[in-house]
Design a protein around this motif. Structure first.
Motif, PDB file in Angstrom:
ATOM      1  N   LEU A   1       0.823  -1.210   0.000  1.00 38.79           N
ATOM      2  CA  LEU A   1       0.000   0.000   0.000  1.00 38.79           C
ATOM      3  C   LEU A   1       0.859   1.263   0.000  1.00 38.79           C
ATOM      4  O   LEU A   1       0.511   2.244  -0.645  1.00 38.79           O
TER       5      LEU A   1
ATOM      6  N   ASP B   1       2.010   1.791  -3.486  1.00 37.78           N
ATOM      7  CA  ASP B   1       0.952   2.413  -4.289  1.00 37.78           C
ATOM      8  C   ASP B   1       0.908   3.918  -4.050  1.00 37.78           C
ATOM      9  O   ASP B   1       0.809   4.701  -4.994  1.00 37.78           O
TER      10      ASP B   1
ATOM     11  N   ASN C   1       3.803   5.517  -5.631  1.00 35.45           N
ATOM     12  CA  ASN C   1       3.688   5.432  -7.073  1.00 35.45           C
ATOM     13  C   ASN C   1       2.755   6.504  -7.625  1.00 35.45           C
ATOM     14  O   ASN C   1       2.892   6.931  -8.766  1.00 35.45           O
ATOM     15  N   SER C   2       1.805   6.923  -6.806  1.00 38.24           N
ATOM     16  CA  SER C   2       0.867   7.904  -7.336  1.00 38.24           C
ATOM     17  C   SER C   2       1.348   9.341  -7.120  1.00 38.24           C
ATOM     18  O   SER C   2       0.650  10.275  -7.465  1.00 38.24           O
TER      19      SER C   2
END
Ligand SMILES: Nc1ncnc2c1ncn2[C@@H]1O[C@H](COP(=O)(O)OP(=O)(O)OP(=O)(O)O)[C@@H](O)[C@H]1O
Ligand SMILES: Nc1ncnc2c1ncn2[C@@H]1O[C@H](COP(=O)(O)OP(=O)(O)OP(=O)(O)O)[C@@H](O)[C@H]1O
Ligand SMILES: [Mg+2]
Ligand SMILES: [Mg+2]
Ligand SMILES: O=P([O-])([O-])[O-]
Lengths: 310, 282, 315, 292, 282
Positions: C186, C189, C192-193
């Motif tokens: 998580l 993620d 990554n964003s």
């Protein structure tokens, strides 16, 4: 928890269902629900498995949520057979009566509660009942092995016991501790999982614990079973002979299943299965590491069971 | 009509005079003055080639403009000069780029060092989600400057340089994300100036700015070239004409022409350059 | 473009078609009005779940607290229900100890893994390693329990000689291993964003990857990262089978990780799967412990949410 | 640079780059730790279980003899459970996330739902078991059936899916939402055509983790009464069932050593199902994922 | 020097002529021709006021340019016209905006409907992470057009209109995120054109485009005004001068001056306007 009053309707439903089935005779079908003691589970699984091969249309399910868990369900009529490693308690019986459920006891096999220490333990070989009390009772001051016997090392006793309210513990509590509380706290480990107890004891020379004979038998190479002596008699170790002939006292205990008589009357498949069970329980018990009852005992119970249907 | 336009009109007046053309080879000979030398640069995004055999020497302390239609590889070329293009993992390059006579593609060459020397301002404003102050102080801080007074000084100087000090001097602790696009971009320019690099790469730095800020930045660029070498990508030919000393024209990944700005605009050597700057193109 | 204009004559009139479709659109409008209600209903499920849990726990806890005073329950320091001592502190202590050890294992390892995957590893490596790591979270906890008991504990015993066979250390350690992917995946993620333009801005100033990670990516992804850590910690608090099997069943108020302990969850399993007679005080006590656990996670989460809100950065 | 000479910067640069390298190795090692333990675990499970794994094992019902025992009932039961769980929890979870991120007014009630979900994510699975027992088994009168188990598990993983989906929906760039609204798209059209497609990778990551958790859960299923031995497959939502972790847990608890290997084989099957689930979802995720 | 520049030079020639000034009130009287009428518009971001008492009537089938320095509220004003500004939850407005004599702030008025009629092109390219085709077909599809042939036609026409058909006709199924900034922006313009709105709002639509694309878009704007009313924010005064019929000058959230373009540039009524357009400003 709740749901006691559901029973009547549930029974009615199965009644009509099975009624038609019974007329078809021979080919039995329908569901059988069994739950209860994890100690008894292997025997029951053995029996239902072979039974299911002969009667594939009978839909048997077996759970193992413990003796108490089984009674929780059987006393409100949720299941047909309730396995137990201890006799039913009065309050449980009372609940059943409140709900209009009649439960009848059948003995399936014997188990010898085995008191064990690690193979690494080189000082204990046998214990008297009094010594067991000293070790396990809350009220005793003994915390070191040397408190039990001055020749033994001055090391803390580590206790490994099945869950306090399991059938296995209940039996030990009743016959050894006479219903007085057992030690709890730092040096005590409780587990519902007997393999966990085995692990705990095997590596600790100061550990002691107890559980069903089958668990000892499977771990003979790492565990040492203790002989138990009562009233100054010679100490006896559990093995199939001493358990069956009753010389391993007082820790040899029967394993039960309780039949819901209402279901027994109404469901052909339950009747059929109980008969099969009593004819095959001895063999099944031995296959899974318990000790069979004498053969005539099974037949005796079969007769009794047949009388319930009247 | 206004100052900016007048300046351009002046250029227009010059258009008639025909200076002798200085071609690429001619420039290459003045080696001492070149800060970056690109030879035979090819670049691929995966299997798509984006730059073809680009050779070009960037003069020191001058403004070099890069023009060309959209998608011709201007940004790609610029990002290659500080090896930022390698952040796209599928990128492959061949050829050589020398910064102050050192091969930047060599394994020994540290890209972090290169990027301290060769700073960059991007096309889309990309401030960090931090305060204005922290944005500008970011570069000096990573290079070990910690003293509050020194940082204060750098921040003020850089924001002034980016023509945004007056607007923001009371909002230094606000998050840069709350600013308008133009403000954000000028903060980004200030951020790049803060490390006082040797070369500054600018990718359409004024495309989000209003004329006044644009004029200021252009003025600033002129000032900066006293000390720094500047390479600026622009979609605005007038801008290139106004501020640059040399101009490179790219088309489909090729460097079509590279010459003194006046020459290129007044006397394009290549037909395609001429077509492009006269708007006959497409 | 010229062509586009030439063919203009025979082109369709889009707005006219839209007008026409708009008349048919009452269905669409109805959907537009129904959807929020449907979504609200779905959102209400989680509220109902909480209400249901509270109902379940409270109903049975009331039975318990009519026998044992609330004061004794929360101030007592000895938990031995079969002798009538119901001080919940040892169970809470056990839970905290396990959670602490697990967090110390999972948060650094998980965050470092997330950074590695998001910023250092190339696409191929990330695409392989991330799902493989996620497998760790899916291994049944029963399996972990035996792994801790039969592998980790003996391993630890070779350098901590007086480590008991049941101990908080290996239980907590394995819980930590299990929740690594919750943190790693998580957080990855979230990182990554973070828009690439931010990274470019920092790289362009000569920042190293590490500086980009710590000064740009981590702050921008902080809320996602904290969310992942909260989830992981919650999971550690609620982990049941591993601690039941490996950490022992000794309600023991200690912060010595080499000792055998019992967590709140482990007690609930012990009481719920055992043969506790229905209606006994012990039977009810499992709901009181459940209630405590529930309050416990509530407080933990409120704190974590406060932190996460405070550090949230918009981008 | 201001206050710093070239030499200093170069020197520091060496240090910074070196630290970056060192930490990169450290980060790689940290990632490796998780993987190493995974390999160790797999190694132990494989060496214990592979001997009992066969087609018969996969297609057999439970049996009292280790050689005859099989995981079929558990496998199919788990698959059915997962189907129920996936459908229920993804629909409700994603809907909740969309409600919270796109529709919910900024008021106390919304905040309450948000906090409530975060908190639910921390409620231990065993408590959900108790909830399922009270409501699905008794109050709704489903009994010890597939649907009761499935709904219990669905509620259990719901918060994980909601939180992940919320994060995914939130990270869809505002610019493309604006673009859609600017075209005259309604809220729902924007959600269905722009936001959800862009949020799919994040939602799937959450769903993978959540379902991975559900398929290995043991404790709540024990409480809501999954059967230990069963010789038929569930034929309806209201049929009794068992699940792989229940069978595995039961086998590990037996005295005879062979059962440990039977359990090992069961774990292999469970992990295989898990891997298949993960691979499918990862494929979908990778297909959609790109850095914006 | 090139076409664009020449055109501007022509404007310059006009500069001398002094047309009579048409002030705000004068325009308001020609009510029949106004497609959008803004009166006393105030707008706040939370407690920060961004627009002050803006009143302005937008004529039908003409090009209205909005100029002003960075941060003066151009984008905010534009977004208010199709109620996109309300997507920022803290926004509060007062005053009235009428589109074709209907109050758009009225509760009965559907903002989806408004936005079909009043399309928008944004400052930063914002394609959907979908194929080029799906990007352009998005608008028609959400409004219920499903037939493949019709969509094909619309996509082609719109891409041609945005001067990008030739570049992309073979790449219609590629993801729009792989395109360069300029290409992305033109896809976004095509996307807005696809629903053939009544009014098109453009927020610095050419700031990411090269001159050729810019010229094409400008030309396109001229063509579009045959059928549509266009409001364009630009940071480029030359652009405003070139393409618009009327120009509005904003400063610090206030509408300073709104007049015919030629008048505004040649004969600014307000000192601040004059200062701004002659670059004396800031
Ligand atoms: N990350 C990428 N991956 C693949 N192809 C890319 C990538 N970035 C750019 N390209 C391609 O490389 C070519 C050159 O792009 P580049 O961005 O350098 O153009 P540009 O001249 O800067 O255009 P603009 O004026 O629109 O910014 C284009 O065809 C583009 O599609
Ligand atoms: N979402 C927002 N929240 C708060 N304030 C905002 C927001 N958007 C803009 N502002 C503020 O409103 C003012 C006007 O901003 P706007 O973006 O409309 O300016 P602009 O004229 O379009 O500038 P530019 O030419 O740089 O695009 C600025 O001071 C800006 O800081
Ligand atoms: Mg570019
Ligand atoms: Mg703007
Ligand atoms: O499961 P038990 O046999 O211990 O009741």
């Amino acid at each position: 928890a709740c749901g006691g009053s559901d029973e009547d309707t549930a029974a009615d439903e199965s009644n009509t269902e099975e009624g038609t089935n019974a007329e078809g005779s021979e080919e039995v079908s329908g569901p059988i629900a069994i739950d209860g003691s994890s100690t008894v589970f292997p025997i029951m699984e053995n029996l239902t498995y072979t039974y299911n091969q002969e009667h594939p249309d009978v839909n048997v399910t077996v759970n193992s949520s413990g003796s108490g868990g089984g009674f929780k369900k059987s006393t409100v009529g949720e299941i047909d057979l309730s396995n137990a490693s201890r006799p039913i308690k009065e309050e449980e019986m009372a609940t059943a009566e409140e709900n209009g459920i009649q439960l009848e006891e059948l003995e399936l096999a014997y188990d010898g509660l085995s008191v064990v220490v690690s193979q690494q333990n080189d000082f204990v070989d046998e214990l008297t009942i009094d010594q067991l009390k000293q070790i396990f009772l809350e009220s005793s001051d003994a915390t070191m092995w040397s408190d039990i016997n001055p020749e033994w090392p001055e090391e803390e006793i580590k206790i490994f016991s099945p869950g306090h309210d399991s059938g296995t513990f209940d039996y030990f509590n009743e016959v050894i501790l006479e219903e007085q509380p057992m030690k709890e706290g730092e040096n005590t480990t409780l587990s519902e999982d007997d393999n966990v107890l085995v692990r705990g004891i095997e590596n600790d020379p100061n550990a002691i614990g107890f559980f069903g004979y089958a668990y000892y038998a499977e771990n003979e190479d790492v565990l040492k079973v203790l002989g138990i002596s009562e009233d100054g008699n010679e100490a006896v170790k559990p093995n199939p002979e001493t358990i069956q002939d009753g010389s391993y006292t007082p820790l040899s205990r029967p394993l039960f299943t309780y039949v819901n008589v209402n279901a027994y009357k109404e469901k052909t498949q339950v009747r059929d299965f109980v008969e099969y069970m009593l004819n095959n329980a001895g063999k099944a018990a031995e296959e899974v590491g318990y000790v069979a009852l004498p053969e005539d005992k099974y037949q005796e119970q079969l007769e009794t069971a047949k009388s319930w249907a009247e | 009509m206004n100052g900016v336009m007048e300046e351009k009109t002046n250029k227009k007046v010059n258009q008639g005079s025909a200076k002798p053309e200085v071609n690429k080879e001619g420039i290459k000979k003045e080696k001492a003055n070149n800060i970056i030398e690109v030879s035979d640069l090819n670049l691929w995004y995966g299997s798509d080639q984006a730059l073809y055999e680009v050779s070009m020497d960037v003069p020191e302390k001058q403004v070099t403009a890069i023009i060309g239609p959209s998608g011709c590889g201007k940004s790609t070329f610029l990002k290659t000069l500080n090896r930022m293009v390698e952040m796209v993992p599928i990128v492959k390059t061949s050829g050589s780029i020398k910064y102050r006579d050192q091969e930047i593609f060599s394994n020994k060459y540290k890209e972090e060092y290169l990027r301290t020397k060769v700073g960059m301002v991007f096309q889309k404003p990309n401030p960090f989600p931090k305060s204005v102050y922290d944005n500008v102080a970011y570069g000096p801080r990573i290079h070990g400057i910690k003293k509050k007074e020194v940082l204060d000084q750098i921040v003020e100087k850089s924001l002034k340089g980016a023509a945004i000090w007056d607007e923001l001097k009371d909002r230094l602790n606000e998050n840069a994300y709350g600013l308008s696009g133009g403000q954000q971009q000028r903060v980004c320019i200030a951020r790049a100036l803060a490390v006082e690099p040797d070369v500054i790469l600018m990718d359409e730095p004024t495309s989000a700015l209003d004329p006044i800020s644009t004029a200021k930045v252009e003025e600033l660029v002129q000032e900066l070239k006293e000390k720094y070498s500047i390479i600026i990508v622009t979609h605005n030919m007038q801008q290139a004409a106004r501020i640059s000393d040399k101009t490179a024209f790219f088309l489909n990944g090729e460097l079509i022409e590279f010459a003194d700005t006046d020459d290129l605009f007044q006397n394009p050597h290549d037909k395609r350059t001429e077509d492009y700057i006269t708007g006959r193109f497409g | 473009m010229d062509k586009g204009l030439q063919s203009e004559g025979k082109m369709i009139d889009v707005q006219q078609m839209i007008e026409k479709n708009k008349k048919k659109k009452s269905f669409g409008e109805r959907i537009e009005r129904i959807i929020p209600f449907f979504l609200l209903l779905c959102a209400a499920v989680s509220v109902l779940t909480t209400v249901g849990i509270l109902f379940t726990l409270l109903r049975e806890s009331i039975g318990f607290f009519s026998n044992v005073s609330l004061f004794d329950f929360y101030t007592g320091t000895s938990w031995s229900p079969w002798s009538g001592e119901y001080g919940v502190a040892p169970l809470i202590g056990g839970t905290l100890l396990i959670t602490l050890i697990a967090t110390l294992v999972a948060v650094p390892l998980g965050l470092m893994s997330a950074i590695f995957l998001s910023e250092y590893a190339n696409d191929k490596v990330r695409r392989v390693i991330k799902p493989v790591l996620e497998v760790l979270a899916g291994i049944p906890t029963v399996v972990y329990g035996y792994f801790a008991l039969t592998f980790i504990t003996p391993m630890f015993q070779s350098f901590i000689p007086d480590l008991g066979i049941f101990n908080a250390l290996s239980g907590g350690f394995v819980v930590g291993i299990m929740i690594i992917p919750m943190v790693a995946s998580l957080s990855e993620d979230a990182m990554n964003s973070v828009p690439n333009a931010l990274r470019e801005g920092a790289y362009g100033l000569g920042a190293t990857k590490l500086e980009v990670v710590f000064k740009v990516v981590l702050p921008a992804a902080l809320s996602g990262i904290i969310a992942s850590i909260v989830l992981a910690i919650s999971r550690a608090i609620g982990e049941t089978m591993i601690v039941t099997i490996a950490a022992g069943a000794t309600p023991n108020l200690t912060f010595n990780p080499t000792e055998s302990i019992q967590t709140m969850t482990a007690f609930i399993v012990q009481a719920a799967t055992g043969d506790t007679t229905f209606g006994s005080t012990i039977y009810y006590s499992l709901y009181a412990v459940g209630m405590t656990l529930f309050i416990f996670t509530l407080v933990m989460n409120l704190i974590a949410q406060y932190i996460s809100r405070k550090f949230r950065e918009e981008y | 640079m201001l206050g710093q000479n070239e030499q200093n910067i170069k020197k520091r640069m060496e240090g910074r780059v070196a630290i970056n390298k060192i930490l990169m190795v450290l980060f790689g090692l940290a990632t490796a730790v998780g993987l190493v333990f995974l390999v160790l675990l797999f190694y132990r499970v494989l060496t214990q279980g592979i001997g009992y794994l066969s087609l018969d094992y996969i297609l057999n019902f439970p049996a009292p003899y280790p050689e005859e025992a099989g995981i079929y009932a558990g496998l199919i039961g788990s698959v059915f459970l997962m189907i129920i769980v996936a459908i229920v929890s993804v629909i409700i979870g994603v809907s909740t996330a969309i409600y919270l991120e796109e529709y919910a007014p900024k008021n106390k009630f919304t905040e309450f739902i948000r906090v409530n979900i975060q908190n639910l994510a921390g409620v231990p699975s065993i408590v959900f078991g108790l909830l399922g027992l009270t409501f699905f088994v008794y109050m709704f009168n489903f009994g010890y059936t597939l649907i009761a188990g499935g709904l219990t598990m669905a509620l259990l993983i719901l918060p994980v899916i909601v939180v992940a989906a919320q994060e995914a929906v939130r990270s869809v760039p505002a610019e493309i939402k604006e673009a859609s609204y600017g075209m005259g798209a309604s809220k729902w059209q924007t959600i269905a055509r722009v936001i959800l497609p862009a949020a799919i990778p994040g939602i799937l990551t959450g769903a993978i983790i959540a379902l991975s958790r559900a398929i290995g859960e043991t404790a709540p299923l024990i409480i809501v009464g999954a059967a230990t031995a069963i010789y038929t497959l569930p034929e309806s939502l209201l049929a009794k069932y068992t699940a792989m972790p229940i069978q595995i847990y039961n086998w590990t608890g037996r005295p005879q050593e062979e059962w440990q290997y039977v359990a090992g084989a069961g774990i292999i099957v469970l992990l295989a199902v898990l891997l298949i689930m993960n691979s499918i979802a990862v494929l979908i995720r990778n297909k959609f994922q790109r850095r914006l």
